[in-house]
Design a protein around this motif. Sequence first.
Motif, PDB file in Angstrom:
ATOM      1  N   LEU A   9       0.826  -1.205   0.000  1.00  0.00           N
ATOM      2  CA  LEU A   9       0.000   0.000   0.000  1.00  0.00           C
ATOM      3  C   LEU A   9       0.866   1.263   0.000  1.00  0.00           C
ATOM      4  CD1 LEU A   9      -2.862  -0.983   2.501  1.00  0.00           C
ATOM      5  CD2 LEU A   9      -3.016  -0.753   0.008  1.00  0.00           C
ATOM      6  N   VAL A  10       1.949   1.237   0.781  1.00  0.00           N
ATOM      7  CA  VAL A  10       2.877   2.376   0.806  1.00  0.00           C
ATOM      8  C   VAL A  10       3.445   2.614  -0.590  1.00  0.00           C
ATOM      9  CG1 VAL A  10       5.125   3.171   1.642  1.00  0.00           C
ATOM     10  CG2 VAL A  10       3.475   2.193   3.246  1.00  0.00           C
ATOM     11  N   PHE A  11       3.824   1.516  -1.255  1.00  0.00           N
ATOM     12  CA  PHE A  11       4.380   1.623  -2.605  1.00  0.00           C
ATOM     13  C   PHE A  11       3.346   2.209  -3.571  1.00  0.00           C
ATOM     14  CE2 PHE A  11       5.291  -0.072  -6.845  1.00  0.00           C
ATOM     15  CZ  PHE A  11       6.620   0.285  -7.002  1.00  0.00           C
ATOM     16  N   VAL A  12       2.109   1.719  -3.485  1.00  0.00           N
ATOM     17  CA  VAL A  12       1.052   2.182  -4.391  1.00  0.00           C
ATOM     18  C   VAL A  12       0.745   3.663  -4.148  1.00  0.00           C
ATOM     19  CG1 VAL A  12      -1.398   1.948  -4.976  1.00  0.00           C
ATOM     20  CG2 VAL A  12       0.020  -0.095  -4.689  1.00  0.00           C
ATOM     21  N   VAL A  13       0.620   4.052  -2.873  1.00  0.00           N
ATOM     22  CA  VAL A  13       0.339   5.457  -2.547  1.00  0.00           C
ATOM     23  C   VAL A  13       1.480   6.352  -3.039  1.00  0.00           C
ATOM     24  CG1 VAL A  13       0.057   7.110  -0.663  1.00  0.00           C
ATOM     25  CG2 VAL A  13      -1.160   4.930  -0.598  1.00  0.00           C
ATOM     26  N   GLY A  14       2.707   5.909  -2.804  1.00  0.00           N
ATOM     27  CA  GLY A  14       3.853   6.677  -3.281  1.00  0.00           C
ATOM     28  C   GLY A  14       3.881   6.784  -4.795  1.00  0.00           C
ATOM     29  N   TYR A  15       3.507   5.704  -5.459  1.00  0.00           N
ATOM     30  CA  TYR A  15       3.457   5.692  -6.917  1.00  0.00           C
ATOM     31  C   TYR A  15       2.441   6.711  -7.424  1.00  0.00           C
ATOM     32  CZ  TYR A  15       4.485   3.240 -11.307  1.00  0.00           C
ATOM     33  OH  TYR A  15       4.942   2.903 -12.552  1.00  0.00           O
TER      34      TYR A  15
END
Length: 497
Positions: A9-15
């Motif tokens: 989720l952190v990766f997706v939000v950052g993306y």
Amino acid sequence: MGIGIVMILVFVVGYIAIALEHNIKVDKAASALLIGMICWGMYAIWPEENLGVTEGQTVLDISRDSTIKENNPAFAEFANHEVIKETDEILNHGNFDQEFTTKDAHETHHHIQEYVEHGLMHHLFEIAGILFFLLGAMTIVELIDAHEGFSVITDRINTTSKVKLLWVICLLTFFMSAALDNLTTSIVMISVIRKLIDSKETRWLFGGFIIIAANAGGAWSPIGDVTTTMLWNNGQLPETGVIIVNLIIPSLVALLIPLGLASFFTKGNVKRPDKVGNLPGHAHVEVVQWEKTFVFFLGLAGLLFVPVFKTMTHLPPFTGMMLSLGVLWTVTELMHGKKSGELKRNLSVISVLQKVDTASVLFFLGILMAVGALQEVGHLNTVAGFLDESMGGNIYTINVAIGLLSAIVDNVPLVAAAQGMYPIAEMGDFGTSGKFWQFLAYCAGTGGSALIIGSAAGVAVMGLEKISFGWYIKKISLYAIIGYLAGAACYFFMFAE
């Protein structure tokens, strides 16, 4: 909710933050650094949960755990290595009755922490190699530019037609990428179009097609793209002739189809910059013709020397790039040694280094660190396994999916996961120089063009020209995807039985 899910989720939000940097007013480098460091922090704080280790498991248990072996074979192999090492220590000391220290929970945690640190060092070494390579290439290109060396190329391009110029630039990029590599070629060609095109919007269009051309050109050469080089060095595609002969036509199709489509929608002429000067921030200085030509060809020879040095020494590419930079630095210092202080300063590497786009380098660091964390905890290997299972082992659909996925995450760990999942067979599609490996080289090399941060070439162009994520999706992504699928179809019709 598991820690592994939170990392995703952190990766997706950052993306999403990277994609919307202009809307949220936060530079993409800041978002990339946040997701990279947060993902590694979550991995380091809760390593057992991220790696799928249950309470009470010893290293011996981990080495035999079928779920861990399937989801994260690298971790299982590390645990097995630790068991072997401890067994050897027991036997060497003659303590045959001594039990494994792996039965101690604290000792197991220590081994896992050691694995996390080892993984961080491994990724940091690879990422640092890419960043130093990028820094060296950008410095060489900017030094050539400070000497107006690219006039050797631009003075010979007389057309102002957008369509004709687009074809010239893309075909030049395609073949240069095979001889250099897609990252270096992208940096060089951005410098070239800055001399030819004044309009930022038109330069962005050309920059987008440079990404497509550079990635397509790198896919059919063993030194053109890092994933093709991985398959070449690791024994899946050891025959250079097979790579070139079988992949050049699909790769060319992946470029020509988008170019042909763009030709219908691209009209008018380009306006050249009023002042043919240097990259932003360079002071304009007069350089005699022989200096322009000499620095251009010496710099180009230095870039071409990088793959040669790698083949000779088997050292990472950044070492050859730094050697070339050292040679060019020394030669230009001696060349301008007797000139006035200001003139010498404007033509020196010291001046060039002050103009390096540090934000782009940090963006590269953050995004690659984030992908590295997902790879370490086994998420990418899980995705690769899911693709294999859901697609019934079909080599064509698996590779097409891997190529499209490489537009979201780095293609290097995806190819590494495929190499780990599929051992080299004695013959057939998975044998040496088999169709699976050939098609993987094409798909992993060209699929990243679908998004601007899907390849090293894309990230470099994004940083140099400040192209936004959203603009690329609206204006270039469809061209890239159509070309990618057309090249894939070409390979299928050429070799499918």
